[in-house]
Write an enzyme that holds these catalytic residues in place. Structure first.
Site, PDB file in Angstrom:
ATOM      1  N   ARG A  61      85.627  57.855 -24.155  1.00  0.00           N
ATOM      2  CA  ARG A  61      86.712  58.627 -23.529  1.00  0.00           C
ATOM      3  C   ARG A  61      87.662  57.679 -22.794  1.00  0.00           C
ATOM      4  O   ARG A  61      88.872  57.836 -22.858  1.00  0.00           O
ATOM      5  CB  ARG A  61      86.157  59.660 -22.536  1.00  0.00           C
ATOM      6  N   TYR A  73      87.228  72.562 -32.925  1.00  0.00           N
ATOM      7  CA  TYR A  73      88.132  72.839 -31.804  1.00  0.00           C
ATOM      8  C   TYR A  73      87.971  74.271 -31.291  1.00  0.00           C
ATOM      9  O   TYR A  73      88.951  74.897 -30.895  1.00  0.00           O
ATOM     10  CB  TYR A  73      89.576  72.586 -32.228  1.00  0.00           C
ATOM     11  N   THR A 106      94.961  62.345 -22.996  1.00  0.00           N
ATOM     12  CA  THR A 106      95.305  63.073 -24.226  1.00  0.00           C
ATOM     13  C   THR A 106      96.708  62.738 -24.731  1.00  0.00           C
ATOM     14  O   THR A 106      96.905  62.477 -25.919  1.00  0.00           O
ATOM     15  CB  THR A 106      95.178  64.593 -23.980  1.00  0.00           C
ATOM     16  N   ASN A 130      97.502  61.694 -31.412  1.00  0.00           N
ATOM     17  CA  ASN A 130      96.981  60.713 -30.456  1.00  0.00           C
ATOM     18  C   ASN A 130      95.812  59.911 -31.036  1.00  0.00           C
ATOM     19  O   ASN A 130      94.972  59.396 -30.316  1.00  0.00           O
ATOM     20  CB  ASN A 130      96.615  61.398 -29.141  1.00  0.00           C
ATOM     21  N   HIS A 158      89.747  61.187 -31.658  1.00  0.00           N
ATOM     22  CA  HIS A 158      88.990  62.178 -30.906  1.00  0.00           C
ATOM     23  C   HIS A 158      87.734  61.488 -30.409  1.00  0.00           C
ATOM     24  O   HIS A 158      87.140  60.700 -31.137  1.00  0.00           O
ATOM     25  CB  HIS A 158      88.593  63.360 -31.793  1.00  0.00           C
ATOM     26  N   ARG A 171      95.125  55.300 -27.153  1.00  0.00           N
ATOM     27  CA  ARG A 171      96.294  56.191 -27.155  1.00  0.00           C
ATOM     28  C   ARG A 171      97.468  55.559 -26.411  1.00  0.00           C
ATOM     29  O   ARG A 171      98.626  55.681 -26.827  1.00  0.00           O
ATOM     30  CB  ARG A 171      95.906  57.535 -26.534  1.00  0.00           C
ATOM     31  N   LYS A 191      91.988  60.277 -36.447  1.00  0.00           N
ATOM     32  CA  LYS A 191      92.744  61.446 -36.905  1.00  0.00           C
ATOM     33  C   LYS A 191      93.732  61.053 -38.011  1.00  0.00           C
ATOM     34  O   LYS A 191      93.966  59.860 -38.249  1.00  0.00           O
ATOM     35  CB  LYS A 191      93.465  62.058 -35.697  1.00  0.00           C
ATOM     36  N   GLU A 222      79.263  68.530 -31.752  1.00  0.00           N
ATOM     37  CA  GLU A 222      80.262  68.009 -32.690  1.00  0.00           C
ATOM     38  C   GLU A 222      79.630  67.113 -33.758  1.00  0.00           C
ATOM     39  O   GLU A 222      80.036  67.156 -34.924  1.00  0.00           O
ATOM     40  CB  GLU A 222      81.339  67.242 -31.914  1.00  0.00           C
TER      41      GLU A 222
END
Ligand code: CDP
Ligand code: MG
Length: 138
Positions: free
Chosen positions: A85, A49, A91, A112, A115, A102, A9, A126
């Site tokens: 993940r 999103y 998150t 964070n 993604h 993170r 990000k 996605e």
């Protein structure tokens, strides 16, 4: 082999943490099979999103994700979706465990750093938003 979408990000790019995050993926022996630096448009943000567009905090998320370049990647490996993940962590960077991306680098719920797709259905949806099949080098 599973594919998942990973985004570095704008905070990750701006803080010059791209290399350290990519190094973690390589250390884990994951395959980066597509990668590009790009700017997310508001339209792209709303597609990516879609589950959050109605939330009160969506406008701030859109401003963040469109505010500076990101790096989009397709990452492949055994159980890559769940592996990414767990490498990303919870998150909210303040709640994410140490040892996660993170948990180690973020102190924010919004900024964070990464993604990672949350299910096979999300990954497929996605990846198709960010990449054409011809851009993926398996
Ligand atoms: O990214 P993840 O799947 O862990 O979280 P999410 O609940 O699907 O939220 C998507 C993204 O929205 C988060 O990664 C945060 O960057 C952002 N977010 C936010 O800005 N404010 C919140 N209250 C919750 C999430
Ligand atoms: Mg999510």
């Amino acid at each position: 082999m599973q594919r998942t979408l990973v985004l570095l990000k704008p905070d990750c790019v701006r803080r010059r943490l791209m290399g350290r995050v990519i190094a973690r993926l390589e250390d884990k022996d994951l395959n980066i099979v597509a990668m590009k630096l790009m700017r997310v448009t508001p339209e792209l943000a709303k597609r990516h999103y879609v589950e959050h567009v109605q939330k009160a905090w969506y406008p701030e998320l859109e401003a963040f994700i469109t505010g500076a370049p990101i790096v989009a990647m397709v990452v492949s490996g055994p159980e890559a979706i769940q592996v990414l993940r767990s490498m990303a962590g919870a998150t909210n960077g303040l709640k994410a465990n140490p040892g996660t991306i993170r948990g180690d680098f973020s102190a924010s719920q919004q900024m964070n750093l990464v993604h990672a797709s949350d299910s096979p259905e999300s990954a497929q949806r996605e990846i198709a938003i960010f990449f054409g099949e011809e851009e993926i080098c398996e």
